[in-house]
Design a protein around this motif. Sequence first.
Motif, PDB file in Angstrom:
ATOM      1  N   GLU A 141      -5.949  -9.771   3.153  1.00 39.13           N
ATOM      2  CA  GLU A 141      -6.968  -8.719   3.281  1.00 39.13           C
ATOM      3  C   GLU A 141      -6.773  -7.920   4.562  1.00 39.13           C
ATOM      4  O   GLU A 141      -6.788  -6.673   4.541  1.00 39.13           O
ATOM      5  CB  GLU A 141      -8.364  -9.355   3.276  1.00 39.13           C
ATOM      6  CG  GLU A 141      -8.881  -9.771   1.918  1.00 39.13           C
ATOM      7  CD  GLU A 141      -9.677  -8.652   1.257  1.00 39.13           C
ATOM      8  OE1 GLU A 141      -9.585  -7.507   1.744  1.00 39.13           O
ATOM      9  OE2 GLU A 141     -10.353  -8.924   0.259  1.00 39.13           O
ATOM     10  N   ARG A 142      -6.594  -8.615   5.681  1.00 39.25           N
ATOM     11  CA  ARG A 142      -6.435  -7.922   6.957  1.00 39.25           C
ATOM     12  C   ARG A 142      -5.169  -7.072   6.971  1.00 39.25           C
ATOM     13  O   ARG A 142      -5.170  -5.938   7.476  1.00 39.25           O
ATOM     14  CB  ARG A 142      -6.421  -8.935   8.100  1.00 39.25           C
ATOM     15  CG  ARG A 142      -7.760  -9.593   8.380  1.00 39.25           C
ATOM     16  CD  ARG A 142      -7.735 -10.362   9.692  1.00 39.25           C
ATOM     17  NE  ARG A 142      -6.861 -11.537   9.596  1.00 39.25           N
ATOM     18  CZ  ARG A 142      -7.276 -12.750   9.245  1.00 39.25           C
ATOM     19  NH1 ARG A 142      -8.544 -12.949   8.966  1.00 39.25           N
ATOM     20  NH2 ARG A 142      -6.431 -13.755   9.192  1.00 39.25           N
ATOM     21  N   THR A 143      -4.103  -7.605   6.411  1.00 38.67           N
ATOM     22  CA  THR A 143      -2.828  -6.873   6.398  1.00 38.67           C
ATOM     23  C   THR A 143      -2.940  -5.605   5.564  1.00 38.67           C
ATOM     24  O   THR A 143      -2.500  -4.523   5.987  1.00 38.67           O
ATOM     25  CB  THR A 143      -1.710  -7.767   5.834  1.00 38.67           C
ATOM     26  OG1 THR A 143      -1.596  -8.946   6.637  1.00 38.67           O
ATOM     27  CG2 THR A 143      -0.378  -7.034   5.845  1.00 38.67           C
ATOM     28  N   VAL A 144      -3.521  -5.712   4.390  1.00 38.51           N
ATOM     29  CA  VAL A 144      -3.639  -4.549   3.497  1.00 38.51           C
ATOM     30  C   VAL A 144      -4.556  -3.503   4.101  1.00 38.51           C
ATOM     31  O   VAL A 144      -4.236  -2.304   4.109  1.00 38.51           O
ATOM     32  CB  VAL A 144      -4.150  -4.998   2.113  1.00 38.51           C
ATOM     33  CG1 VAL A 144      -4.511  -3.787   1.258  1.00 38.51           C
ATOM     34  CG2 VAL A 144      -3.102  -5.842   1.404  1.00 38.51           C
ATOM     35  N   ARG A 145      -5.703  -3.928   4.618  1.00 41.21           N
ATOM     36  CA  ARG A 145      -6.664  -2.956   5.157  1.00 41.21           C
ATOM     37  C   ARG A 145      -6.145  -2.304   6.442  1.00 41.21           C
ATOM     38  O   ARG A 145      -6.398  -1.121   6.685  1.00 41.21           O
ATOM     39  CB  ARG A 145      -8.016  -3.637   5.387  1.00 41.21           C
ATOM     40  CG  ARG A 145      -8.656  -4.087   4.079  1.00 41.21           C
ATOM     41  CD  ARG A 145     -10.064  -4.633   4.247  1.00 41.21           C
ATOM     42  NE  ARG A 145     -10.582  -5.060   2.950  1.00 41.21           N
ATOM     43  CZ  ARG A 145     -11.115  -4.247   2.038  1.00 41.21           C
ATOM     44  NH1 ARG A 145     -11.205  -2.948   2.307  1.00 41.21           N
ATOM     45  NH2 ARG A 145     -11.552  -4.705   0.892  1.00 41.21           N
ATOM     46  N   GLY A 154      -2.025   8.077   4.653  1.00 38.16           N
ATOM     47  CA  GLY A 154      -2.760   9.066   3.874  1.00 38.16           C
ATOM     48  C   GLY A 154      -3.881   8.443   3.055  1.00 38.16           C
ATOM     49  O   GLY A 154      -3.848   7.259   2.709  1.00 38.16           O
ATOM     50  N   THR A 155      -4.863   9.264   2.724  1.00 44.03           N
ATOM     51  CA  THR A 155      -6.043   8.774   2.012  1.00 44.03           C
ATOM     52  C   THR A 155      -5.737   8.275   0.597  1.00 44.03           C
ATOM     53  O   THR A 155      -6.193   7.194   0.212  1.00 44.03           O
ATOM     54  CB  THR A 155      -7.120   9.871   1.962  1.00 44.03           C
ATOM     55  OG1 THR A 155      -7.490  10.230   3.301  1.00 44.03           O
ATOM     56  CG2 THR A 155      -8.357   9.376   1.217  1.00 44.03           C
ATOM     57  N   PRO A 156      -4.981   9.021  -0.238  1.00 45.07           N
ATOM     58  CA  PRO A 156      -4.728   8.530  -1.608  1.00 45.07           C
ATOM     59  C   PRO A 156      -4.021   7.178  -1.637  1.00 45.07           C
ATOM     60  O   PRO A 156      -4.418   6.275  -2.374  1.00 45.07           O
ATOM     61  CB  PRO A 156      -3.852   9.631  -2.216  1.00 45.07           C
ATOM     62  CG  PRO A 156      -4.170  10.845  -1.432  1.00 45.07           C
ATOM     63  CD  PRO A 156      -4.405  10.364  -0.032  1.00 45.07           C
ATOM     64  N   THR A 157      -2.991   7.019  -0.819  1.00 41.83           N
ATOM     65  CA  THR A 157      -2.260   5.752  -0.797  1.00 41.83           C
ATOM     66  C   THR A 157      -3.109   4.635  -0.215  1.00 41.83           C
ATOM     67  O   THR A 157      -3.097   3.495  -0.715  1.00 41.83           O
ATOM     68  CB  THR A 157      -0.964   5.906   0.020  1.00 41.83           C
ATOM     69  OG1 THR A 157      -0.155   6.934  -0.562  1.00 41.83           O
ATOM     70  CG2 THR A 157      -0.185   4.604   0.032  1.00 41.83           C
ATOM     71  N   GLY A 158      -3.864   4.957   0.845  1.00 41.45           N
ATOM     72  CA  GLY A 158      -4.751   3.951   1.436  1.00 41.45           C
ATOM     73  C   GLY A 158      -5.804   3.483   0.442  1.00 41.45           C
ATOM     74  O   GLY A 158      -6.110   2.288   0.360  1.00 41.45           O
ATOM     75  N   THR A 159      -6.355   4.436  -0.312  1.00 36.08           N
ATOM     76  CA  THR A 159      -7.352   4.079  -1.333  1.00 36.08           C
ATOM     77  C   THR A 159      -6.737   3.194  -2.409  1.00 36.08           C
ATOM     78  O   THR A 159      -7.351   2.230  -2.879  1.00 36.08           O
ATOM     79  CB  THR A 159      -7.936   5.343  -1.961  1.00 36.08           C
ATOM     80  OG1 THR A 159      -8.537   6.147  -0.940  1.00 36.08           O
ATOM     81  CG2 THR A 159      -8.971   5.000  -3.015  1.00 36.08           C
ATOM     82  N   GLU A 160      -5.507   3.503  -2.807  1.00 32.71           N
ATOM     83  CA  GLU A 160      -4.820   2.693  -3.824  1.00 32.71           C
ATOM     84  C   GLU A 160      -4.583   1.279  -3.316  1.00 32.71           C
ATOM     85  O   GLU A 160      -4.761   0.300  -4.068  1.00 32.71           O
ATOM     86  CB  GLU A 160      -3.494   3.338  -4.198  1.00 32.71           C
ATOM     87  CG  GLU A 160      -2.744   2.581  -5.294  1.00 32.71           C
ATOM     88  CD  GLU A 160      -1.389   3.176  -5.596  1.00 32.71           C
ATOM     89  OE1 GLU A 160      -0.766   2.738  -6.575  1.00 32.71           O
ATOM     90  OE2 GLU A 160      -0.948   4.069  -4.840  1.00 32.71           O
ATOM     91  N   LEU A 161      -4.202   1.144  -2.052  1.00 27.96           N
ATOM     92  CA  LEU A 161      -3.979  -0.191  -1.491  1.00 27.96           C
ATOM     93  C   LEU A 161      -5.267  -1.015  -1.485  1.00 27.96           C
ATOM     94  O   LEU A 161      -5.277  -2.177  -1.907  1.00 27.96           O
ATOM     95  CB  LEU A 161      -3.434  -0.072  -0.071  1.00 27.96           C
ATOM     96  CG  LEU A 161      -1.966   0.331   0.079  1.00 27.96           C
ATOM     97  CD1 LEU A 161      -1.646   0.619   1.544  1.00 27.96           C
ATOM     98  CD2 LEU A 161      -1.048  -0.782  -0.449  1.00 27.96           C
ATOM     99  N   VAL A 162      -6.344  -0.398  -1.021  1.00 28.65           N
ATOM    100  CA  VAL A 162      -7.619  -1.124  -0.950  1.00 28.65           C
ATOM    101  C   VAL A 162      -8.119  -1.478  -2.345  1.00 28.65           C
ATOM    102  O   VAL A 162      -8.604  -2.592  -2.586  1.00 28.65           O
ATOM    103  CB  VAL A 162      -8.665  -0.290  -0.183  1.00 28.65           C
ATOM    104  CG1 VAL A 162     -10.034  -0.958  -0.257  1.00 28.65           C
ATOM    105  CG2 VAL A 162      -8.253  -0.122   1.274  1.00 28.65           C
ATOM    106  N   ALA A 163      -7.999  -0.543  -3.295  1.00 27.66           N
ATOM    107  CA  ALA A 163      -8.438  -0.815  -4.661  1.00 27.66           C
ATOM    108  C   ALA A 163      -7.623  -1.930  -5.296  1.00 27.66           C
ATOM    109  O   ALA A 163      -8.166  -2.790  -6.007  1.00 27.66           O
ATOM    110  CB  ALA A 163      -8.351   0.459  -5.498  1.00 27.66           C
TER     111      ALA A 163
END
Length: 264
Positions: A141-145, A154-163
């Motif tokens: 969790e910490r690594t991904v976030r 970037g926002t789209p890729t960051g959102t995809e990672l968190v989702a």
Amino acid sequence: MTWLTSLPAVVLVVGWLVLALLVAAAARVGVRALVPPGERDRVPQIATPLMPTLGASFAIFAALTLASEAGYLRAAEGLVSDEAAAASRLAWAATSPRVHSEPIHTALLDYLRATRAEEWKADAAASGDDPATARTIARLERTVRAEAARPEVGTPTGTELVASMDGVTSSRRARIAAASREVPPLYVVTLVVTGLALIVNSGALVFRSSLRTSLLIVGVASVVGLSLALLFALSAPWNGPLLVSGHPLDAIIGNLSSGFFGPD
């Protein structure tokens, strides 16, 4: 009932068959010993009409219970497949441009290995409180976030990672919730009592017959014993003899280890 459902399949089958056959033998001998000689002619008159009712009751209870448990086993397999799919999505999301995929893949691999090693055991599967698995998923969790929060990502890729990470944790929680489920004890008691009553009634019908003729009730006893053994084998997919398959997660572990999710 956990100790009973966690027994090996051979022990369940042999144990229930032996119990059913002992009940059949005890019923035949018990009627001879307990019923006065003057009333023995009435035993077949009473036992015969009861056979269809007891047989139908046991068949209905057994069919409903076994169908329910088989469906639960299929649902458990589906939950594991969903968790593997979520892990695959996260692994692919980590390969997006400007994302440091290696830390995520390493943390995901550690988590999946800990899950297969520890959370396929009875207590940890139902509670989800295994320390080793908890540490690995917290690190993931910490690594991904942390990677999703980097401005370069970037926002789209960051959102995809968190989702994708949320999909992994949600699938794990669904699996843990499913593993904590048990067959209602009253349901099991009712089925066992119905089956034993059917065997006893069968034994009462042949108490005057020769030993060879009495062997006809072995079929009834065997069906009841095998049905009960199958019920207990099916009712614990995470700690019983018919374990839910972890192959979908093992496939993701193999892909991560081989570099399948790495860049071309």
